[in-house]
Design a protein around this motif. Structure first.
Motif, PDB file in Angstrom:
ATOM      1  N   GLY A  22       1.267  -1.047  -0.276  1.00  0.00           N
ATOM      2  CA  GLY A  22      -0.486   0.029  -0.103  1.00  0.00           C
ATOM      3  C   GLY A  22       1.061   1.109   0.072  1.00  0.00           C
ATOM      4  O   GLY A  22       0.851   2.293   0.990  1.00  0.00           O
ATOM      5  N   THR A  36      -2.491   1.537   2.314  1.00  0.00           N
ATOM      6  CA  THR A  36      -2.166   3.689   1.667  1.00  0.00           C
ATOM      7  C   THR A  36      -2.100   4.033   2.807  1.00  0.00           C
ATOM      8  O   THR A  36      -3.568   3.993   3.114  1.00  0.00           O
ATOM      9  CB  THR A  36      -3.316   2.293  -0.194  1.00  0.00           C
ATOM     10  N   GLY A  92       0.570   3.739  -2.830  1.00  0.00           N
ATOM     11  CA  GLY A  92       0.423   4.483  -3.846  1.00  0.00           C
ATOM     12  C   GLY A  92       0.847   3.670  -4.724  1.00  0.00           C
ATOM     13  O   GLY A  92       0.646   5.312  -6.173  1.00  0.00           O
TER      14      GLY A  92
END
Length: 324
Positions: free
Chosen positions: A87, A260, A89
């Motif tokens: 996570g 994220t 991005g």
């Protein structure tokens, strides 16, 4: 890709991009390109949405966005692959009603959990499916079709893109709400199903890919399954056509892997809201029966959860079997 899609892709390239000022002040996403996974083959609506939105997002955040088609198993292969990504991005998913609602009901050994393994970033579209018949059937309204089906129980056939597809469940919902008895003929995808509908091999179908066939007059549009269609604004909704408790909406949305950071999710969601609000972009997608609409946070999460509950109840009440 047909002529309308080629024209749309060319037009999308001319849509003005968004500013990139704030992107330069953050460490993300300056280190490497973003990968936007589409869990379906090239050429369909999901692919077109990902490429056009991805192009705009690239300009907005000042970093390349690469579209990666990872098709298979009703979208579950590509979706499962994204669920295993970090996570950070840099890997995103264009999910939809199949990947985050239906697959959980239809596939007993799903490799991902659509709730646990993903962070919803933003809903991007709302798509009303089209109730279409072969013109030679001789019905011009949903009421006429329902009356014909009730007068000939078990005689009319409905096509779908396969067991467990939106076209399958949308028609089962209509059967549940009206009591009509139709014979299901599942196909391997919407295209062969619609081709046979045009050829008169089957009688009716509910699907989102029939726009061009309706506009060319090869299929008769009776109603739409959600809100009024931007491509066919005079076509009645199910409620307006006499089925008041019917609502079935397809959609697309952006998701990120679990973990994220919230600031990245919020940044992406904010940029996507700006992108889908562009009037020129909205007009171009409206021609394909795709309404661009942004929803974030609880509005997006609540919508998906409500749809999960509604379709789970439909599957249970109708004892729907997904095996081919």
């Amino acid at each position: 890709m047909n002529m309308n899609r080629r024209k749309l892709c060319l037009a999308l390239a001319a849509v003005p991009g968004l500013g990139v000022g704030s992107a330069q002040a953050q460490s993300w996403p300056t280190t490497k390109p973003l990968r936007l996974v589409v869990p379906f083959p090239p050429g369909g609506n999901s692919d077109l949405i990902a490429r056009s939105i991805g192009q705009q997002l690239s300009t907005a955040i000042g970093q390349t966005v690469i579209v990666d088609n990872r098709a298979g198993a009703g979208g579950s292969l590509g979706t499962g692959a994204v669920a295993k990504e970090p996570g950070d991005g840099y890997t995103l998913l264009l999910g939809d009603i199949a990947t985050h609602v239906i697959n959980r009901l239809a596939l007993p050994h799903l490799s991902y959990d659509p709730v646990r393994d993903f962070v919803p970033v933003a809903r991007l579209t709302s798509v009303s499916l089209l109730v279409v018949v072969n013109p030679n059937l001789g019905v011009r309204s949903l009421g006429e079709f329902i009356a014909r089906a009730k007068a000939q129980p078990g005689k009319l056939t409905y096509a779908s893109g396969g067991n467990g597809t939106p076209s399958h469940l949308a028609m089962e919902m209509l059967r549940a709400r009206t009591g009509i008895d139709l014979v299901h003929v599942p196909y391997k995808g919407s295209v062969p199903a619609l081709n046979d509908l045009v050829a008169g091999q089957v009688d009716v179908m509910i699907d989102g890919a029939a726009t061009g066939l309706v506009k060319s007059g090869r299929l008769q549009l009776l109603a739409v399954t959600g809100e009024r269609s931007p491509a066919f604004p005079t076509a009645p909704t199910m409620a307006e056509a006499g089925v008041p408790d019917y609502q079935f909406t397809s959609w697309h949305g952006l998701f990120a892997p679990r973990g994220t950071p919230a600031d990245i999710v919020n940044r992406l969601g904010g940029e996507l809201e700006k992108i889908v609000s562009q009037p020129q972009l909205q007009k171009q997608f409206a021609e394909l029966n795709i309404r661009l609409t942004a929803a974030r946070g609880q509005a997006f999460t609540g919508f998906v959860e409500s749809q999960r509950q509604s379709l789970a109840k439909l599957v249970q009440d109708r004892n729907i079997q997904f095996e081919s």
